[in-house]
Design a protein around this motif. Structure first.
Motif, PDB file in Angstrom:
ATOM      1  N   PHE A 189       0.861  -1.179   0.000  1.00  0.00           N
ATOM      2  CA  PHE A 189       0.000   0.000   0.000  1.00  0.00           C
ATOM      3  C   PHE A 189       0.900   1.232   0.000  1.00  0.00           C
ATOM      4  CE2 PHE A 189      -2.155  -3.469   2.020  1.00  0.00           C
ATOM      5  CZ  PHE A 189      -3.507  -3.355   1.701  1.00  0.00           C
ATOM      6  N   THR A 190       0.615   2.177  -0.869  1.00  0.00           N
ATOM      7  CA  THR A 190       1.486   3.344  -0.945  1.00  0.00           C
ATOM      8  C   THR A 190       0.692   4.589  -1.338  1.00  0.00           C
ATOM      9  OG1 THR A 190       3.599   4.123  -1.855  1.00  0.00           O
ATOM     10  CG2 THR A 190       2.095   3.045  -3.394  1.00  0.00           C
ATOM     11  N   GLY A 191       1.241   5.761  -1.010  1.00  0.00           N
ATOM     12  CA  GLY A 191       0.620   7.026  -1.378  1.00  0.00           C
ATOM     13  C   GLY A 191       1.260   7.580  -2.638  1.00  0.00           C
ATOM     14  N   ALA A 192       0.457   7.985  -3.593  1.00  0.00           N
ATOM     15  CA  ALA A 192       0.975   8.468  -4.873  1.00  0.00           C
ATOM     16  C   ALA A 192       1.863   9.700  -4.707  1.00  0.00           C
ATOM     17  CB  ALA A 192      -0.183   8.788  -5.815  1.00  0.00           C
ATOM     18  N   HIS A 193       1.645  10.461  -3.636  1.00  0.00           N
ATOM     19  CA  HIS A 193       2.392  11.700  -3.439  1.00  0.00           C
ATOM     20  C   HIS A 193       3.382  11.608  -2.282  1.00  0.00           C
ATOM     21  CE1 HIS A 193      -0.600  13.118  -6.217  1.00  0.00           C
ATOM     22  NE2 HIS A 193      -1.563  12.873  -5.346  1.00  0.00           N
ATOM     23  N   ASP A 194       3.746  10.388  -1.930  1.00  0.00           N
ATOM     24  CA  ASP A 194       4.684  10.172  -0.824  1.00  0.00           C
ATOM     25  C   ASP A 194       6.116  10.234  -1.353  1.00  0.00           C
ATOM     26  OD1 ASP A 194       6.123   9.412   1.367  1.00  0.00           O
ATOM     27  OD2 ASP A 194       5.038   7.544   1.736  1.00  0.00           O
ATOM     28  N   ALA A 195       6.767  11.372  -1.144  1.00  0.00           N
ATOM     29  CA  ALA A 195       8.128  11.562  -1.659  1.00  0.00           C
ATOM     30  C   ALA A 195       9.174  10.852  -0.811  1.00  0.00           C
ATOM     31  CB  ALA A 195       8.452  13.056  -1.724  1.00  0.00           C
ATOM     32  N   THR A 196       8.777  10.278   0.324  1.00  0.00           N
ATOM     33  CA  THR A 196       9.745   9.625   1.212  1.00  0.00           C
ATOM     34  C   THR A 196       9.903   8.134   0.905  1.00  0.00           C
ATOM     35  OG1 THR A 196       8.138   8.983   2.913  1.00  0.00           O
ATOM     36  CG2 THR A 196       9.021  11.229   3.023  1.00  0.00           C
ATOM     37  N   VAL A 197       9.067   7.591   0.036  1.00  0.00           N
ATOM     38  CA  VAL A 197       9.095   6.165  -0.285  1.00  0.00           C
ATOM     39  C   VAL A 197       9.523   5.973  -1.738  1.00  0.00           C
ATOM     40  CG1 VAL A 197       7.665   4.084  -0.536  1.00  0.00           C
ATOM     41  CG2 VAL A 197       7.367   5.577   1.441  1.00  0.00           C
ATOM     42  N   ALA A 198      10.414   5.010  -1.966  1.00  0.00           N
ATOM     43  CA  ALA A 198      10.922   4.753  -3.320  1.00  0.00           C
ATOM     44  C   ALA A 198      11.000   3.259  -3.582  1.00  0.00           C
ATOM     45  CB  ALA A 198      12.304   5.392  -3.489  1.00  0.00           C
ATOM     46  N   HIS A 199      11.159   2.912  -4.855  1.00  0.00           N
ATOM     47  CA  HIS A 199      11.390   1.523  -5.281  1.00  0.00           C
ATOM     48  C   HIS A 199      10.256   0.587  -4.868  1.00  0.00           C
ATOM     49  CE1 HIS A 199      15.464   2.758  -6.283  1.00  0.00           C
ATOM     50  NE2 HIS A 199      15.636   3.184  -5.042  1.00  0.00           N
ATOM     51  N   GLN A 200       9.023   1.099  -4.841  1.00  0.00           N
ATOM     52  CA  GLN A 200       7.921   0.247  -4.400  1.00  0.00           C
ATOM     53  C   GLN A 200       7.821  -1.040  -5.212  1.00  0.00           C
ATOM     54  OE1 GLN A 200       7.850   3.534  -5.014  1.00  0.00           O
ATOM     55  NE2 GLN A 200       6.141   4.564  -4.004  1.00  0.00           N
ATOM     56  N   ASP A 201       8.190  -0.979  -6.502  1.00  0.00           N
ATOM     57  CA  ASP A 201       8.082  -2.174  -7.344  1.00  0.00           C
ATOM     58  C   ASP A 201       9.038  -3.278  -6.912  1.00  0.00           C
ATOM     59  OD1 ASP A 201      10.100  -0.305  -8.213  1.00  0.00           O
ATOM     60  OD2 ASP A 201      10.395  -1.553  -9.992  1.00  0.00           O
ATOM     61  N   ARG A 202      10.091  -2.915  -6.152  1.00  0.00           N
ATOM     62  CA  ARG A 202      11.076  -3.918  -5.760  1.00  0.00           C
ATOM     63  C   ARG A 202      10.628  -4.777  -4.573  1.00  0.00           C
ATOM     64  NH1 ARG A 202      15.797  -3.281  -8.520  1.00  0.00           N
ATOM     65  NH2 ARG A 202      15.936  -5.512  -8.042  1.00  0.00           N
ATOM     66  N   TRP A 203       9.454  -4.488  -4.021  1.00  0.00           N
ATOM     67  CA  TRP A 203       8.897  -5.431  -3.044  1.00  0.00           C
ATOM     68  C   TRP A 203       8.724  -6.804  -3.696  1.00  0.00           C
ATOM     69  CZ3 TRP A 203       8.470  -5.222   2.057  1.00  0.00           C
ATOM     70  CH2 TRP A 203       8.410  -3.974   2.696  1.00  0.00           C
ATOM     71  N   ALA A 204       8.558  -6.809  -5.024  1.00  0.00           N
ATOM     72  CA  ALA A 204       8.377  -8.067  -5.745  1.00  0.00           C
ATOM     73  C   ALA A 204       9.591  -8.983  -5.614  1.00  0.00           C
ATOM     74  CB  ALA A 204       8.094  -7.786  -7.220  1.00  0.00           C
ATOM     75  N   ASP A 205      10.758  -8.423  -5.282  1.00  0.00           N
ATOM     76  CA  ASP A 205      11.962  -9.237  -5.129  1.00  0.00           C
ATOM     77  C   ASP A 205      11.882 -10.183  -3.932  1.00  0.00           C
ATOM     78  OD1 ASP A 205      12.901  -7.728  -7.223  1.00  0.00           O
ATOM     79  OD2 ASP A 205      14.219  -6.473  -5.994  1.00  0.00           O
ATOM     80  N   LEU A 206      10.938  -9.927  -3.029  1.00  0.00           N
ATOM     81  CA  LEU A 206      10.916 -10.649  -1.749  1.00  0.00           C
ATOM     82  C   LEU A 206       9.963 -11.832  -1.722  1.00  0.00           C
ATOM     83  CD1 LEU A 206      11.028  -7.594   0.683  1.00  0.00           C
ATOM     84  CD2 LEU A 206      12.920  -9.039  -0.066  1.00  0.00           C
ATOM     85  N   THR A 207       9.147 -12.005  -2.761  1.00  0.00           N
ATOM     86  CA  THR A 207       8.188 -13.106  -2.759  1.00  0.00           C
ATOM     87  C   THR A 207       8.196 -13.815  -4.105  1.00  0.00           C
ATOM     88  OG1 THR A 207       6.436 -11.565  -3.417  1.00  0.00           O
ATOM     89  CG2 THR A 207       6.601 -12.092  -1.079  1.00  0.00           C
ATOM     90  N   ALA A 208       7.779 -15.090  -4.090  1.00  0.00           N
ATOM     91  CA  ALA A 208       7.716 -15.857  -5.333  1.00  0.00           C
ATOM     92  C   ALA A 208       6.607 -15.332  -6.237  1.00  0.00           C
ATOM     93  CB  ALA A 208       7.483 -17.332  -5.010  1.00  0.00           C
TER      94      ALA A 208
END
Length: 247
Positions: A189-208
């Motif tokens: 879950f993420t906020g479209a205007h959250d400048a403090t969070v990056a690389h959200q797509d890389r959460w995919a690296d952690l699960t099959a």
């Protein structure tokens, strides 16, 4: 149906339960759901205790709180869903590993407003003064130097906030590269205007399996800015989870 525990892990510096309303609505909407919010050492009702200086120590402490919560509810198998917000997302990530290490079934991890742990950028923060601490935290949209006038409020609340910000900054990147335990379900879950969070797509690296993702029209604290939509989505995931475990 297997009963479900929703365990919420707050963001840095939280002293009151930021998930109280969300938990009540989830419990009303999902039969048999029990929920709790972890209070970190040195925060809230535990404000006079020693702070946990690392994310891993917070996770170990949270594990003890979960065990106490389960003991109060009685014995029996329960599914566990971890909801971690910002710093709480990293505590939840460590907690998922701790639960797996002692042989528990895979959890569902709801990661909110959090950069994937392997991509946290430690900056050797030096938060020497309270005003420097508050200026750093202002980027998240919750506090400013004017939020805490000099005196008792700063003495009570800022040590925990400082501790937590530094715990995130010093989190070892190598730990964040570990895949989540097999069959762990991840929802981001993420906020479209959250400048403090990056690389959200890389959460995919952690699960099959690729994680499901929700993006809200808000900043870092979309938990309050987009509350109704967030509650709806969390309830939908909890309901789907129960349907699968009952099948």
């Amino acid at each position: 149906m297997t009963p479900v525990d929703l365990v919420c892990l707050p963001f840095a510096g939280a002293h009151m339960d930021p998930f109280h309303a969300l938990r009540r609505e989830c419990e009303s909407a999902v039969p048999g759901l029990a929920s709790m919010t972890v209070t970190y050492p040195g925060h809230g009702g535990r404000v006079h205790g020693a702070l946990a200086p690392t994310i891993l120590e917070m996770a170990h402490d949270a594990l003890g709180e979960i065990d106490e919560h389960r003991a109060r509810r009685g014995s029996g198998h329960r599914e566990t869903v971890l909801l971690g917000y910002s710093m709480g997302g990293y505590v939840a990530y460590e907690l998922a590993h701790l639960l797996a290490d002692r042989g528990e079934p895979p959890v569902r991890l709801l990661a909110m407003a959090a950069t994937p742990p392997a991509h946290l950028d430690g900056t050797d923060l030096d938060l020497g003064t309270d005003d420097e601490l508050l200026e750093h935290c202002a980027q998240y949209g919750l506090v400013s130097p004017g939020s805490f006038p000099e005196g008792t409020m700063r003495r009570l609340f800022l040590p925990a906030l400082r501790n937590d910000i530094l715990a995130v900054d010093r989190y070892p990147t190598a730990r964040g590269r570990r895949p989540l335990p097999a069959a762990t379900e991840l929802v981001v879950f993420t906020g479209a205007h959250d400048a403090t969070v990056a690389h959200q797509d890389r959460w995919a690296d952690l699960t099959a399996a690729p994680p499901r993702t929700h993006v809200y029209d808000g900043g870092h604290f979309f938990v309050t800015e987009c509350r109704d939509a967030l509650v709806r989505d969390v309830v939908a995931h909890l309901g789907t989870h129960r349907e699968r475990t009952a099948a």
